[in-house]
Design a protein around this motif. Structure first.
Motif, PDB file in Angstrom:
ATOM      1  N   MET A   1      67.915 -38.661 -18.025  1.00  0.00           N
ATOM      2  CA  MET A   1      68.916 -38.918 -17.015  1.00  0.00           C
ATOM      3  C   MET A   1      69.374 -40.368 -17.198  1.00  0.00           C
ATOM      4  SD  MET A   1      68.671 -39.175 -12.869  1.00  0.00           S
ATOM      5  CE  MET A   1      68.283 -37.513 -12.541  1.00  0.00           C
ATOM      6  N   LEU A   2      70.620 -40.545 -17.092  1.00  0.00           N
ATOM      7  CA  LEU A   2      71.206 -41.866 -17.234  1.00  0.00           C
ATOM      8  C   LEU A   2      71.575 -42.380 -15.856  1.00  0.00           C
ATOM      9  CD1 LEU A   2      72.326 -44.150 -19.004  1.00  0.00           C
ATOM     10  CD2 LEU A   2      74.516 -42.918 -19.024  1.00  0.00           C
ATOM     11  N   VAL A   3      71.080 -43.581 -15.531  1.00  0.00           N
ATOM     12  CA  VAL A   3      71.390 -44.218 -14.251  1.00  0.00           C
ATOM     13  C   VAL A   3      72.012 -45.564 -14.562  1.00  0.00           C
ATOM     14  CG1 VAL A   3      70.444 -45.098 -12.096  1.00  0.00           C
ATOM     15  CG2 VAL A   3      69.436 -43.084 -13.144  1.00  0.00           C
ATOM     16  N   LYS A   4      73.183 -45.818 -13.946  1.00  0.00           N
ATOM     17  CA  LYS A   4      73.853 -47.095 -14.166  1.00  0.00           C
ATOM     18  C   LYS A   4      74.004 -47.805 -12.828  1.00  0.00           C
ATOM     19  CE  LYS A   4      76.659 -46.370 -18.236  1.00  0.00           C
ATOM     20  NZ  LYS A   4      77.994 -46.541 -18.792  1.00  0.00           N
ATOM     21  N   PHE A   5      73.760 -49.106 -12.830  1.00  0.00           N
ATOM     22  CA  PHE A   5      74.000 -49.931 -11.651  1.00  0.00           C
ATOM     23  C   PHE A   5      74.202 -51.358 -12.106  1.00  0.00           C
ATOM     24  CE2 PHE A   5      69.474 -49.342 -12.192  1.00  0.00           C
ATOM     25  CZ  PHE A   5      68.961 -50.624 -12.152  1.00  0.00           C
ATOM     26  N   HIS A   6      74.769 -52.162 -11.242  1.00  0.00           N
ATOM     27  CA  HIS A   6      75.078 -53.544 -11.596  1.00  0.00           C
ATOM     28  C   HIS A   6      74.090 -54.475 -10.881  1.00  0.00           C
ATOM     29  CE1 HIS A   6      77.324 -57.095 -12.643  1.00  0.00           C
ATOM     30  NE2 HIS A   6      77.296 -57.470 -11.372  1.00  0.00           N
ATOM     31  N   LEU A  29      62.717 -49.750 -15.126  1.00  0.00           N
ATOM     32  CA  LEU A  29      62.002 -48.480 -15.217  1.00  0.00           C
ATOM     33  C   LEU A  29      60.553 -48.654 -14.765  1.00  0.00           C
ATOM     34  CD1 LEU A  29      61.876 -45.508 -16.061  1.00  0.00           C
ATOM     35  CD2 LEU A  29      61.277 -46.297 -18.367  1.00  0.00           C
ATOM     36  N   LEU A  30      59.891 -49.686 -15.234  1.00  0.00           N
ATOM     37  CA  LEU A  30      58.502 -49.942 -14.860  1.00  0.00           C
ATOM     38  C   LEU A  30      58.382 -50.212 -13.361  1.00  0.00           C
ATOM     39  CD1 LEU A  30      55.617 -50.254 -15.959  1.00  0.00           C
ATOM     40  CD2 LEU A  30      56.096 -52.662 -16.306  1.00  0.00           C
ATOM     41  N   ALA A  31      59.302 -50.993 -12.821  1.00  0.00           N
ATOM     42  CA  ALA A  31      59.274 -51.306 -11.391  1.00  0.00           C
ATOM     43  C   ALA A  31      59.512 -50.048 -10.553  1.00  0.00           C
ATOM     44  CB  ALA A  31      60.314 -52.369 -11.060  1.00  0.00           C
ATOM     45  N   SER A  32      60.434 -49.213 -10.972  1.00  0.00           N
ATOM     46  CA  SER A  32      60.715 -48.004 -10.190  1.00  0.00           C
ATOM     47  C   SER A  32      59.559 -47.012 -10.254  1.00  0.00           C
ATOM     48  CB  SER A  32      62.015 -47.349 -10.668  1.00  0.00           C
ATOM     49  OG  SER A  32      61.874 -46.894 -12.006  1.00  0.00           O
TER      50      SER A  32
END
Length: 130
Positions: A1-6, A29-32
Motif C-alpha cells: 500500500m502506498l501512503v503519501k503525506f507531506h 514506517l518504524l514509528a507507525s
C-alpha cells in the motif's frame, strides 16, 4: 500500500534521529508500527502511576494519624504526673452510691516494700546454681 503525506524537513529529521533510521520513509514506517505497543505501554504506566498514588495517599493518611497520636502522647506526657492528682469520680447515681473518701492517685504507699511478680503470684523462688 502506498501512503503519501507531506511533512516538514525538521519533523522528518527528528523522527529519523529518534528511530535511528537514515531514510525518512523507514523512520515513519518504524514509528507507525511501534505506536500500538507504545499506546498499551502508556496505558499500563498510567494505571501503575494511579495505583502508586493511591498507596502514597494511604501512607500519608497513616503518617498523619501517627503524627496526631504522637502529638497527643506528647501533650499527655508533658502534663506531669496525672496519677498523683485527684482522680475525678463520676457523679453518684441510684445504682452506684458516692464513695466515702476521695481516691488520690495510684501510687503505692512508701512503707510497702516492693515485691516481685513471683512473690505477688506465689511463684517459688529460684536459687542460682552454686
Amino acid at each position: 500500500m502506498l501512503v503519501k503525506f507531506h511533512v516538514e524537513d525538521g519533523q522528518a529529521d527528528l523522527l529519523m534521529q529518534h528511530t535511528g533510521q537514515r531514510v525518512a520513509s523507514k523512520a515513519f514506517l518504524l514509528a507507525s508500527l511501534s505506536a500500538p505497543g507504545l499506546a498499551v505501554e502508556l496505558q499500563d504506566a498510567r494505571q501503575e502511576i494511579a495505583r502508586l498514588r493511591r498507596i502514597i495517599d494511604r501512607q500519608q493518611q497513616v503518617l498523619e494519624g501517627a503524627r496526631s497520636a504522637a502529638s497527643l502522647l506528647l501533650e499527655v506526657a508533658g502534663q506531669g504526673d496525672l496519677f498523683m492528682e485527684k482522680v475525678p469520680s463520676p457523679p453518684p447515681s441510684s445504682s452506684r452510691p458516692a464513695p466515702s473518701t476521695p481516691k488520690i492517685g495510684t501510687k503505692m504507699p512508701r512503707h510497702t516494700p516492693a515485691r516481685t511478680l513471683g512473690e505477688l503470684f506465689g511463684a517459688p523462688k529460684i536459687r542460682p546454681p552454686q
